[in-house]
Design a protein around this motif. Structure first.
Motif, short mmCIF file in Angstrom:
data_model
loop_
_atom_site.label_atom_id
_atom_site.label_comp_id
_atom_site.label_asym_id
_atom_site.label_seq_id
_atom_site.Cartn_x
_atom_site.Cartn_y
_atom_site.Cartn_z
N GLN B 33 0.84 -1.20 0.00
CA GLN B 33 0.00 0.00 0.00
C GLN B 33 0.88 1.25 0.00
OE1 GLN B 33 -2.25 -0.78 3.61
NE2 GLN B 33 -4.05 -1.34 2.39
N VAL B 34 0.25 2.39 -0.30
CA VAL B 34 0.98 3.66 -0.26
C VAL B 34 1.66 3.85 1.09
CG1 VAL B 34 0.63 6.17 -0.19
CG2 VAL B 34 -0.41 4.82 -2.02
N GLU B 35 0.97 3.43 2.13
CA GLU B 35 1.54 3.56 3.48
C GLU B 35 2.92 2.90 3.58
OE1 GLU B 35 -0.04 5.39 5.88
OE2 GLU B 35 1.86 5.16 6.90
N ASP B 36 3.09 1.78 2.86
CA ASP B 36 4.38 1.09 2.88
C ASP B 36 5.47 1.94 2.21
OD1 ASP B 36 3.40 -1.30 4.13
OD2 ASP B 36 2.44 -1.77 2.21
N VAL B 37 5.08 2.71 1.19
CA VAL B 37 6.05 3.59 0.54
C VAL B 37 6.53 4.65 1.53
CG1 VAL B 37 6.40 5.25 -1.34
CG2 VAL B 37 4.96 3.23 -1.72
N PHE B 38 5.58 5.21 2.29
CA PHE B 38 5.96 6.21 3.30
C PHE B 38 6.86 5.60 4.36
CE2 PHE B 38 2.66 8.61 1.30
CZ PHE B 38 3.01 9.94 1.51
N PHE B 39 6.55 4.37 4.76
CA PHE B 39 7.38 3.69 5.76
C PHE B 39 8.81 3.53 5.24
CE2 PHE B 39 9.00 -0.14 7.85
CZ PHE B 39 8.81 0.20 9.19
N ALA B 40 8.91 3.13 3.98
CA ALA B 40 10.24 2.94 3.37
C ALA B 40 10.99 4.27 3.28
CB ALA B 40 10.08 2.32 1.98
N LEU B 41 10.29 5.33 2.89
CA LEU B 41 10.93 6.64 2.76
C LEU B 41 11.46 7.11 4.12
CD1 LEU B 41 8.50 8.51 0.34
CD2 LEU B 41 10.73 7.55 -0.20
N LYS B 43 12.41 5.23 6.52
CA LYS B 43 13.60 4.44 6.86
C LYS B 43 14.83 4.94 6.10
CE LYS B 43 13.68 0.00 7.63
NZ LYS B 43 13.50 -1.46 7.43
N ILE B 44 14.60 5.31 4.84
CA ILE B 44 15.72 5.81 4.03
C ILE B 44 16.26 7.12 4.61
CG2 ILE B 44 16.31 6.78 1.76
CD1 ILE B 44 14.23 4.75 0.59
N ASN B 45 15.35 7.99 5.01
CA ASN B 45 15.79 9.27 5.59
C ASN B 45 14.89 9.64 6.78
OD1 ASN B 45 16.61 11.81 6.31
ND2 ASN B 45 16.74 12.58 4.21
#
Lengths: 133, 85
Positions: B33-41, B43-45
């Motif tokens: 889900q989009v939420e997972d993209v935010f979680f990944a972002l 973590k990246i920064n």
């Protein structure tokens, strides 16, 4: 139709396009670069956007306003790139038989644009700094 | 793999465009889900946490909510608050 441009917005030309025999009220709002922000001296603004999505959202806003307030004409142009003082960054034109509708619709269009359209401004200051707003 | 594009102030935190392998950042799921993209972002920064909270998102040029499904090959735009006008 594109609602975006990279060159100075031609207000007299937009006004001429907007006029009609049915319109008793022609209202123009011009958003312009201000030389200060929170006490800092601003030199100019720079606008960026996602063009395809910005055009799509602007079209929706104009269509909705035209229908809701029974406008004879409505248009918006947003400038991109560098915008110096005394030039328009955005122009909203609304026309209706009577002024109430033109005023309300114009306010709706600019307020909704600020909230819903993927456009961003960056301020450039006299001290050499810059900041996304 | 999905394509991510960020705008305006977010370009101070991430590359403007990059590919993201969600499986490298989020535990294995059947549906992303989009939420997972935010979680990944995040973590990246991690310093982008505050601005990411206020961001809106579009998948394949259509605005959507954070529970919207994200599939392989999708293009995800992450938008900080708009400031046109």
């Amino acid at each position: 139709m594109s609602y975006l441009c990279y060159t100075p917005i031609d207000l007299p030309s937009l006004l001429q396009q907007a006029r009609s025999e049915e319109a008793g009220a022609v209202l123009i709002f011009s958003g312009e670069t201000r030389n200060h922000h929170h006490g800092r001296k601003v030199l100019y603004l720079e606008y960026h956007c996602h063009e395809a999505m910005a055009n799509k959202e602007l079209k929706k806003i104009i269509t909705h306003a035209t229908d809701k307030w029974n406008l004879t004409y409505a248009h918006v142009v947003h400038r991109l790139g560098k915008v110096p003082f005394k030039e328009s960054s955005v122009v909203v034109i609304t026309c209706s038989a009577h002024r109430e509708q033109a005023y309300e619709a114009n306010r709706y269009i600019i307020d909704t644009l600020k909230k819903e359209v993927p456009i961003w401004k960056k301020e450039f200051y006299a001290d050499g700094d810059s900041e996304w707003i | 793999m999905i394509e991510v594009q960020v705008f305006a102030k977010l370009t101070q935190y991430f590359e403007e465009k990059f590919s993201l392998h969600l499986s490298e950042h989020v535990s294995q799921k059947k549906i992303w889900q989009v939420e997972d993209v935010f979680f990944a972002l995040q973590k990246i920064n991690p310093s982008a946490e505050k601005i990411l909270f206020d961001c809106r998102v579009a998948v394949n040029e259509t605005f959507c909510r954070r529970d919207h499904e994200v599939k392989e090959g999708d293009c995800v735009f992450v938008f900080p608050p708009f400031s046109g006008g």
